[in-house]
Structure formats: structure tokens, C-alpha cells
Design a protein around this motif. Structure first.
Motif, PDB file in Angstrom:
ATOM      1  N   GLY A 172       0.795  -1.211   0.000  1.00  0.00           N
ATOM      2  CA  GLY A 172       0.000   0.000   0.000  1.00  0.00           C
ATOM      3  C   GLY A 172       0.829   1.264   0.000  1.00  0.00           C
ATOM      4  N   ASP A 173       0.192   2.356  -0.406  1.00  0.00           N
ATOM      5  CA  ASP A 173       0.875   3.649  -0.431  1.00  0.00           C
ATOM      6  C   ASP A 173       1.255   4.125   0.964  1.00  0.00           C
ATOM      7  OD1 ASP A 173       0.597   3.682  -3.173  1.00  0.00           O
ATOM      8  OD2 ASP A 173      -1.216   4.921  -3.143  1.00  0.00           O
ATOM      9  N   ASP A 174       0.537   3.645   1.968  1.00  0.00           N
ATOM     10  CA  ASP A 174       0.840   4.070   3.328  1.00  0.00           C
ATOM     11  C   ASP A 174       2.115   3.415   3.859  1.00  0.00           C
ATOM     12  OD1 ASP A 174      -0.475   1.601   3.212  1.00  0.00           O
ATOM     13  OD2 ASP A 174      -1.066   1.736   5.326  1.00  0.00           O
ATOM     14  N   LYS A 175       2.503   2.285   3.239  1.00  0.00           N
ATOM     15  CA  LYS A 175       3.721   1.586   3.659  1.00  0.00           C
ATOM     16  C   LYS A 175       4.331   0.911   2.429  1.00  0.00           C
ATOM     17  CE  LYS A 175       5.282  -1.560   7.341  1.00  0.00           C
ATOM     18  NZ  LYS A 175       4.790  -2.476   8.410  1.00  0.00           N
ATOM     19  N   PRO A 176       4.888   1.705   1.533  1.00  0.00           N
ATOM     20  CA  PRO A 176       5.410   1.137   0.287  1.00  0.00           C
ATOM     21  C   PRO A 176       6.627   0.249   0.533  1.00  0.00           C
ATOM     22  CG  PRO A 176       6.101   3.416   0.518  1.00  0.00           C
ATOM     23  CD  PRO A 176       5.135   3.150   1.645  1.00  0.00           C
ATOM     24  N   LEU A 177       6.875  -0.624  -0.415  1.00  0.00           N
ATOM     25  CA  LEU A 177       8.050  -1.473  -0.329  1.00  0.00           C
ATOM     26  C   LEU A 177       9.313  -0.624  -0.416  1.00  0.00           C
ATOM     27  CD1 LEU A 177       9.249  -4.432  -0.395  1.00  0.00           C
ATOM     28  CD2 LEU A 177       9.389  -4.097  -2.881  1.00  0.00           C
ATOM     29  N   LEU A 178      10.237  -0.873   0.477  1.00  0.00           N
ATOM     30  CA  LEU A 178      11.576  -0.298   0.390  1.00  0.00           C
ATOM     31  C   LEU A 178      12.518  -1.403  -0.072  1.00  0.00           C
ATOM     32  CD1 LEU A 178      11.726   1.851   3.668  1.00  0.00           C
ATOM     33  CD2 LEU A 178      11.305   2.627   1.325  1.00  0.00           C
ATOM     34  N   ASN A 179      12.971  -1.278  -1.312  1.00  0.00           N
ATOM     35  CA  ASN A 179      13.817  -2.307  -1.903  1.00  0.00           C
ATOM     36  C   ASN A 179      15.269  -1.962  -1.637  1.00  0.00           C
ATOM     37  OD1 ASN A 179      15.230  -4.141  -3.477  1.00  0.00           O
ATOM     38  ND2 ASN A 179      13.817  -4.011  -5.204  1.00  0.00           N
ATOM     39  N   LEU A 180      15.862  -2.670  -0.684  1.00  0.00           N
ATOM     40  CA  LEU A 180      17.245  -2.456  -0.281  1.00  0.00           C
ATOM     41  C   LEU A 180      18.074  -3.709  -0.557  1.00  0.00           C
ATOM     42  CD1 LEU A 180      16.416  -0.768   3.147  1.00  0.00           C
ATOM     43  CD2 LEU A 180      16.808   0.348   0.949  1.00  0.00           C
ATOM     44  N   SER A 181      17.733  -4.369  -1.660  1.00  0.00           N
ATOM     45  CA  SER A 181      18.368  -5.650  -1.969  1.00  0.00           C
ATOM     46  C   SER A 181      19.535  -5.528  -2.930  1.00  0.00           C
ATOM     47  CB  SER A 181      17.335  -6.625  -2.563  1.00  0.00           C
ATOM     48  OG  SER A 181      16.846  -6.139  -3.811  1.00  0.00           O
ATOM     49  N   GLN A 182      19.540  -4.530  -3.799  1.00  0.00           N
ATOM     50  CA  GLN A 182      20.571  -4.451  -4.835  1.00  0.00           C
ATOM     51  C   GLN A 182      21.393  -3.184  -4.673  1.00  0.00           C
ATOM     52  OE1 GLN A 182      19.171  -4.786  -8.915  1.00  0.00           O
ATOM     53  NE2 GLN A 182      21.122  -5.668  -9.533  1.00  0.00           N
ATOM     54  N   ALA A 183      22.694  -3.339  -4.797  1.00  0.00           N
ATOM     55  CA  ALA A 183      23.616  -2.219  -4.594  1.00  0.00           C
ATOM     56  C   ALA A 183      23.874  -1.516  -5.915  1.00  0.00           C
ATOM     57  CB  ALA A 183      24.923  -2.728  -3.995  1.00  0.00           C
ATOM     58  N   ALA A 184      22.905  -0.732  -6.357  1.00  0.00           N
ATOM     59  CA  ALA A 184      23.048  -0.037  -7.631  1.00  0.00           C
ATOM     60  C   ALA A 184      22.221   1.234  -7.616  1.00  0.00           C
ATOM     61  CB  ALA A 184      22.591  -0.935  -8.775  1.00  0.00           C
ATOM     62  N   PRO A 185      22.772   2.325  -8.162  1.00  0.00           N
ATOM     63  CA  PRO A 185      21.985   3.555  -8.253  1.00  0.00           C
ATOM     64  C   PRO A 185      20.833   3.391  -9.235  1.00  0.00           C
ATOM     65  CG  PRO A 185      24.054   3.785  -9.449  1.00  0.00           C
ATOM     66  CD  PRO A 185      24.119   2.479  -8.723  1.00  0.00           C
ATOM     67  N   VAL A 186      19.702   4.002  -8.936  1.00  0.00           N
ATOM     68  CA  VAL A 186      18.540   3.913  -9.822  1.00  0.00           C
ATOM     69  C   VAL A 186      18.323   5.188 -10.613  1.00  0.00           C
ATOM     70  CG1 VAL A 186      17.384   2.181  -8.421  1.00  0.00           C
ATOM     71  CG2 VAL A 186      16.981   4.600  -7.953  1.00  0.00           C
ATOM     72  N   ASP A 187      18.961   6.285 -10.213  1.00  0.00           N
ATOM     73  CA  ASP A 187      18.828   7.535 -10.958  1.00  0.00           C
ATOM     74  C   ASP A 187      19.687   7.483 -12.220  1.00  0.00           C
ATOM     75  OD1 ASP A 187      17.133   8.729  -9.070  1.00  0.00           O
ATOM     76  OD2 ASP A 187      18.838   9.349  -7.840  1.00  0.00           O
ATOM     77  N   PRO A 188      19.300   8.225 -13.275  1.00  0.00           N
ATOM     78  CA  PRO A 188      20.116   8.260 -14.492  1.00  0.00           C
ATOM     79  C   PRO A 188      21.388   9.053 -14.276  1.00  0.00           C
ATOM     80  CG  PRO A 188      18.288   9.802 -14.667  1.00  0.00           C
ATOM     81  CD  PRO A 188      18.066   9.024 -13.396  1.00  0.00           C
ATOM     82  N   PRO A 189      22.340   8.927 -15.192  1.00  0.00           N
ATOM     83  CA  PRO A 189      23.563   9.723 -15.085  1.00  0.00           C
ATOM     84  C   PRO A 189      23.273  11.211 -15.221  1.00  0.00           C
ATOM     85  CG  PRO A 189      23.806   7.927 -16.678  1.00  0.00           C
ATOM     86  CD  PRO A 189      22.362   8.018 -16.345  1.00  0.00           C
ATOM     87  N   ALA A 220      21.263  -2.706   1.586  1.00  0.00           N
ATOM     88  CA  ALA A 220      21.908  -1.814   0.623  1.00  0.00           C
ATOM     89  C   ALA A 220      21.178  -0.470   0.661  1.00  0.00           C
ATOM     90  CB  ALA A 220      21.863  -2.423  -0.773  1.00  0.00           C
ATOM     91  N   PHE A 221      21.817   0.521   1.292  1.00  0.00           N
ATOM     92  CA  PHE A 221      21.100   1.772   1.585  1.00  0.00           C
ATOM     93  C   PHE A 221      21.382   2.886   0.583  1.00  0.00           C
ATOM     94  CE2 PHE A 221      24.962   1.879   4.374  1.00  0.00           C
ATOM     95  CZ  PHE A 221      25.617   2.955   3.787  1.00  0.00           C
ATOM     96  N   ALA A 222      22.047   2.589  -0.512  1.00  0.00           N
ATOM     97  CA  ALA A 222      22.434   3.659  -1.433  1.00  0.00           C
ATOM     98  C   ALA A 222      21.233   4.390  -2.019  1.00  0.00           C
ATOM     99  CB  ALA A 222      23.289   3.097  -2.564  1.00  0.00           C
ATOM    100  N   ASN A 223      20.104   3.714  -2.129  1.00  0.00           N
ATOM    101  CA  ASN A 223      18.919   4.346  -2.708  1.00  0.00           C
ATOM    102  C   ASN A 223      17.876   4.706  -1.651  1.00  0.00           C
ATOM    103  OD1 ASN A 223      19.718   4.246  -5.504  1.00  0.00           O
ATOM    104  ND2 ASN A 223      19.511   2.027  -5.333  1.00  0.00           N
ATOM    105  N   ALA A 224      18.302   4.773  -0.393  1.00  0.00           N
ATOM    106  CA  ALA A 224      17.416   5.211   0.688  1.00  0.00           C
ATOM    107  C   ALA A 224      17.993   6.494   1.290  1.00  0.00           C
ATOM    108  CB  ALA A 224      17.297   4.127   1.758  1.00  0.00           C
ATOM    109  N   ASP A 225      17.239   7.572   1.227  1.00  0.00           N
ATOM    110  CA  ASP A 225      17.705   8.818   1.837  1.00  0.00           C
ATOM    111  C   ASP A 225      17.511   8.751   3.344  1.00  0.00           C
ATOM    112  OD1 ASP A 225      14.969   9.123   2.149  1.00  0.00           O
ATOM    113  OD2 ASP A 225      14.792  10.716   0.655  1.00  0.00           O
ATOM    114  N   LYS A 226      17.783   9.844   4.034  1.00  0.00           N
ATOM    115  CA  LYS A 226      17.697   9.832   5.490  1.00  0.00           C
ATOM    116  C   LYS A 226      16.291   9.465   5.958  1.00  0.00           C
ATOM    117  CE  LYS A 226      18.743  12.488   9.658  1.00  0.00           C
ATOM    118  NZ  LYS A 226      17.483  12.109  10.330  1.00  0.00           N
TER     119      LYS A 226
END
Length: 396
Positions: free
Chosen positions: A30-47, A375-381
Motif C-alpha cells: 500500500g501507499d501508506d507503507k510502500p516497499l523499500l527495496n534495499l536488496s541491490q547495490a546499484a543507483p537507480v537515478d540516471p547519469p 543496501a542503503f544507497a537508494n534510501a535517503d535519510k
């Protein structure tokens, strides 16, 4: 009867990240508790836009980008990497000692293929990076495990006791995947001297070097005038410049070693992707300030992870650095069961320690069952605060 399958492949465990994705394939969050995918060590933003434009313009204006390139990579990128690494590490690295590969995993497989064959042995500190172990399994090479304690630092003396007449290499990853640990320069030197004394290769995977907490060179191995008689250095442009889909990595080794690597690369891929190399070169020449900001952001997330786990009762943060937090969970259940339960209870996807080392049943110490990689690279504070809050509410 069906077609035969190479038994070494059949015995190799499936890709862990793909396995973890199957845990969430039929679930909704649900939107109230979305999945936090911390399984893969890779940036998701474009260059960055400038890098993307450089690649796009090259595709439009330079017809050679659509053709086969040199097997060992574009000369301009090899030269730039040799120049910058020589300056950064205080050593003497020639372009002829650099090869560009289709990602750092290919760099590892190419290097290992020139070193070892079926029946040979390679020493891997625990916990290992799963793709390293997978390649050894598929090639029929025995991974000899070097256990680590709660400090997660490998011991050169313990490694020396594992060396046999079949040992071909010692593999180190720093900053480490999966633990995030940064190996001290003195430790790196001790392993280098051990490998040199015993006639082995020391393979150092520095995929995450751009996010090292210490300023300056992380070790002085390249300063040795004969570094290439022992050291094989691996690097990835994917994390630094968000080029994961373009597959650009590198090997630094002796020219004699790269002559053999060329055979492997020509057979497997012929050449590394041209456009990705152009992007990597543009990044090296133009994005040093931007990359410093990326490093600052990752270090801030590391600090947030450390602060969060400091207030999380029952959980032990064993290692934290680069893209990773490596934690000991407080539950009696093994980590593979814990990781699957976290999907349902906390809407968190992380990888269990059982994907990074042997279980007790397989001869392990129990570390694998007790640990998780986050893998916290794609999780902000804010995302990391949510991780800690959710973990505090888990009841197994």
C-alpha cells in the motif's frame, strides 16, 4: 531425456538478487507503507545530463560507436584511467596495464579465467560476494573460505594457513560487499606481501572506492614499482557515474596478464560497449566535483544508518560503508527466513547472510544465518529512518 546441463552450473546457486525479487513478485504494498527495496547495490537515478548528452552525441556523430572496438577497450579511456590512478595512488600505471571490461563482474571472471582452472583453489574472506562464488562454482574452482569475526576483517596469518599447492589467488573487496568494511592500508599491504611471498595473485575489487570514507589513496600497493607481479585491481564505473546498464569496468594488471585476458574478452564479448566507455571517459574528465558530492551523500546516508541502528534495540551493526549496512538480527530464525518475513511484516526487501556464505549445515560458523545485508544507497535519510522504525516493529 532432455538436453544435458553442465553439472557445475546445476550445482551453482541461483542469482541472489533475482531470487529475492521473486519474493515480491506476487505481492502488493500500500501507499501508506510502500516497499523499500534495499536488496541491490546499484543507483537507480540516471547519469548527469552532461554525461548522457555526451553519449547521445557520440552515437549520432561518430559512426565508430556502432562498430566493434578494441578488445581491451578504447585507448583514450585506458590512458585516462592510467593517468588518474597513477596520481591518486602515487604509483606508476601505464595504459598498457589497463583493460576495459563489460562491467566489474566480467573483470573478475576474466582475471580468474587466466589464473585458475578446475580443481584449483581461490581464497575468499567471509562473507563473500555471491557473484564471485558463483563464478568459482561454475568454473570448477574451489572457494576456500577465510572466516572473519565480528570486526569482519580478514587475517593474513589465517589466510597463510589456508594456502596449498592448488591455491592461485586471494580475493579482497574494499570497501567490502556485503559488509561495507574498509580494509586498513596496513592490512592490504600485509595481504600483498603474503601473496607475493607465496607466488599468488592478490585480486583487489575496488568497485566502491569512490565512496570510501577516508580521503586520499585507500592503500599504497600501486606505489610498489613491481606492483603488477602480484596485484590485479578491479574497478567499476557503474556506481560512480550511474552507468549500470552500460556495463563498464576495468582491470589493472601486468601486460602479460592482459594478453591472456584479451583471449577471454574476445571470446565472450569481443569488446566492451562503446557508448558506455565514452560516458565513463566524459565522467572522468568532467565530473570530479559532482562525484565528490555523490560521495558526500553516501557518507551522510552511512552516518544516518549508523545513528539509526544505534537506537535499535537487539540489532548489531557489524559493518557500515560504501552502499551497505551489514547487521546481526536478534531473532532465532535463520536469516533467509527473517528476510522473507521482513517482506510481509515490514515491507522491506533485503538479502540474508545465507546468500553470502556457508550455513552451519554447509560447515559455516553461523554468521550467515545471523546476518542481513541492507543496501542503503537508494534510501535517503527519511527512508533510513523508516527502515529503523519498521525493523523495531518486527516480531518473529
Amino acid at each position: 531425456m532432455g538436453q544435458p546441463i553442465n553439472p557445475a552450473f546445476a550445482a551453482t546457486f541461483p542469482p541472489p538478487v533475482m531470487e529475492a525479487r521473486r519474493w515480491i513478485a506476487d505481492k502488493s504494498f500500500g501507499d501508506d507503507k510502500p516497499l523499500l527495496n534495499l536488496s541491490q547495490a546499484a543507483p537507480v537515478d540516471p547519469p548527469p545530463e552532461g554525461l548522457v548528452r555526451a553519449m547521445a552525441e557520440a552515437m549520432i556523430t561518430d559512426a565508430s560507436t556502432h562498430l566493434y572496438g578494441p578488445v581491451l577497450g578504447r585507448e583514450d579511456l585506458r590512458q585516462e584511467l592510467a593517468m588518474q590512478w597513477s596520481g591518486a595512488y602515487g604509483g606508476d600505471i601505464a595504459p598498457e596495464q589497463v583493460a576495459i571490461t563489460a562491467g566489474c563482474n566480467q573483470a573478475f571472471t576474466a582475471a580468474l579465467s587466466t589464473l585458475a582452472g578446475a580443481g584449483d583453489e581461490v581464497i575468499l574472506p567471509l562473507p563473500f560476494y555471491f557473484n564471485h562464488q558463483m563464478w568459482l562454482d561454475m568454473a570448477g574452482i574451489r572457494g576456500v573460505y577465510l572466516p572473519t569475526g565480528d570486526d569482519l576483517l580478514p587475517d593474513p596469518e589465517a589466510a597463510a594457513a589456508l594456502i596449498t599447492d592448488r591455491t592461485r589467488a586471494i580475493v579482497l573487496i574494499t570497501p567490502n560487499n556485503p559488509t561495507g568494511k574498509e580494509y586498513p592500508p596496513a592490512l592490504m599491504r600485509a595481504f600483498f606481501e603474503l601473496a607475493r611471498m607465496r607466488g599468488l595473485a592478490l585480486i583487489v575489487d575496488e568497485t566502491y572506492r569512490d565512496f570510501h570514507a577516508a580521503s586520499g589513496a585507500p592503500h599504497n600497493l600501486f606505489a610498489d614499482p613491481d606492483w603488477d607481479d602480484t596485484l590485479i585491481h578491479l574497478y567499476s564505473f557503474s556506481k560512480a557515474y550511474r552507468l549500470t546498464g552500460h556495463r563498464v569496468g576495468a582491470i589493472m594488471a601486468s601486460t602479460a596478464r592482459l594478453d591472456e585476458v584479451e583471449k577471454f574478452l574476445d571470446t565472450v564479448a569481443i569488446c566492451p560497449p562503446q557508448v558506455g566507455q565514452i560516458g565513463a571517459l566524459w565522467g572522468m574528465r568532467h565530473l570530479s566535483h559532482w562525484l565528490a558530492g555523490e560521495r558526500d551523500e553516501i557518507l551522510a546516508r552511512r552516518a544516518a544508518a549508523e545513528a539509526g541502528f544505534a537506537r535499535l534495540a537487539g540489532w548489531d551493526l557489524l559493518g557500515c560503508g560504501a552502499y551497505f549496512a551489514y547487521v546481526r538480527h536478534p531473532f532465532a530464525a535463520p536469516s533467509d527466513m527473517v528476510a522473507k518475513a521482513l517482506v510481509d511484516q515490514a515491507h522491506l526487501l533485503v538479502l540474508p547472510g545465507t546468500m553470502f556464505g556457508p550455513t552451519r549445515q554447509q560447515g559455516g560458523s553461523g554468521q550467515a544465518e545471523a546476518t542481513l545485508r541492507i543496501a542503503f544507497a537508494n534510501a535517503d535519510k527519511a527512508g533510513l529512518d523508516a527502515v529503523v522504525t519498521r525493523l523495531a516493529q518486527v516480531d518473529l
